[in-house]
Motif scaffolding. Structure first.
Motif, mmCIF file in Angstrom:
data_model
loop_
_atom_site.group_PDB
_atom_site.id
_atom_site.type_symbol
_atom_site.label_atom_id
_atom_site.label_comp_id
_atom_site.label_asym_id
_atom_site.label_seq_id
_atom_site.Cartn_x
_atom_site.Cartn_y
_atom_site.Cartn_z
ATOM 1 N N SER A 82 0.824 -1.207 0.000
ATOM 2 C CA SER A 82 0.000 0.000 0.000
ATOM 3 C C SER A 82 0.860 1.261 0.000
ATOM 4 N N ASP A 83 2.155 1.137 -0.293
ATOM 5 C CA ASP A 83 3.112 2.246 -0.355
ATOM 6 C C ASP A 83 3.291 2.975 0.976
ATOM 7 N N GLU A 84 2.919 2.339 2.072
ATOM 8 C CA GLU A 84 3.163 2.912 3.386
ATOM 9 C C GLU A 84 4.515 2.412 3.877
ATOM 10 N N GLU A 85 5.251 3.292 4.554
ATOM 11 C CA GLU A 85 6.534 2.887 5.099
ATOM 12 C C GLU A 85 6.307 2.014 6.329
ATOM 13 N N ASP A 86 7.151 1.037 6.471
ATOM 14 C CA ASP A 86 7.016 0.081 7.556
ATOM 15 C C ASP A 86 8.405 -0.223 8.094
ATOM 16 N N ASN A 87 8.558 -0.342 9.411
ATOM 17 C CA ASN A 87 9.839 -0.706 10.017
ATOM 18 C C ASN A 87 9.949 -2.220 10.119
ATOM 19 N N THR A 88 11.077 -2.750 9.697
ATOM 20 C CA THR A 88 11.381 -4.163 9.840
ATOM 21 C C THR A 88 12.690 -4.275 10.601
ATOM 22 N N ILE A 89 12.761 -5.227 11.514
ATOM 23 C CA ILE A 89 13.985 -5.437 12.276
ATOM 24 C C ILE A 89 14.864 -6.425 11.528
ATOM 25 N N GLU A 90 16.150 -6.077 11.427
ATOM 26 C CA GLU A 90 17.129 -6.940 10.783
ATOM 27 C C GLU A 90 18.335 -7.049 11.696
ATOM 28 N N ILE A 91 18.900 -8.239 11.783
ATOM 29 C CA ILE A 91 20.071 -8.482 12.621
ATOM 30 C C ILE A 91 21.160 -9.082 11.749
ATOM 31 N N GLU A 92 22.341 -8.478 11.774
ATOM 32 C CA GLU A 92 23.507 -9.015 11.075
ATOM 33 C C GLU A 92 24.600 -9.242 12.099
#
Length: 120
Positions: A82-92
């Motif tokens: 829906s073109d809304e920004e969303d936060n995703t958690i990433e771990i490296e």
């Protein structure tokens, strides 16, 4: 490989290893800013009857499956359908062998959050 993190600070693999193998262990969020992740796979435990016990199951498990994971937590911006920004958690971070003061780094890993509440 898919991993489910539980509220009691344990985890289990839920996919990617076949139906006969399950890796389990404990995890923690660490650091002053709560920006580091630690996870340790356990091969042996006290069995299903003891609350909080973690142990891995499967015919082909060896000492090579008993690893530690240490990484930095980052929030990345993604766009949903829906073109809304969303936060995703990433771990490296690093995959480590050994316990105590001198674990040996044997590789790198990347984890990305999968949330079930997102609409396709």
């Amino acid at each position: 490989m898919e991993i489910e993190l539980c509220h009691n600070m344990t985890f289990a693999t839920v996919g990617g290893l076949g139906s006969a193998n399950v890796l389990r262990g404990k995890w923690r969020i660490m650091g002053e800013k709560k920006d580091h992740f630690w996870m340790q796979v356990s091969r042996f435990g006290f069995g299903r009857s003891v609350s909080g016990s973690v142990f891995s199951e499967g015919m082909g498990l060896t000492q090579d499956d008993e690893k530690g994971f240490w990484g930095e937590i980052q929030k990345i911006m993604t766009k949903s359908n829906s073109d809304e920004e969303d936060n995703t958690i990433e771990i490296e971070g690093l995959i480590m062998d050994g316990y105590g003061l001198e674990p040996t780094s044997t590789g790198r890993f990347k984890m990305r959050e999968i949330r079930n509440d997102r609409k396709p």
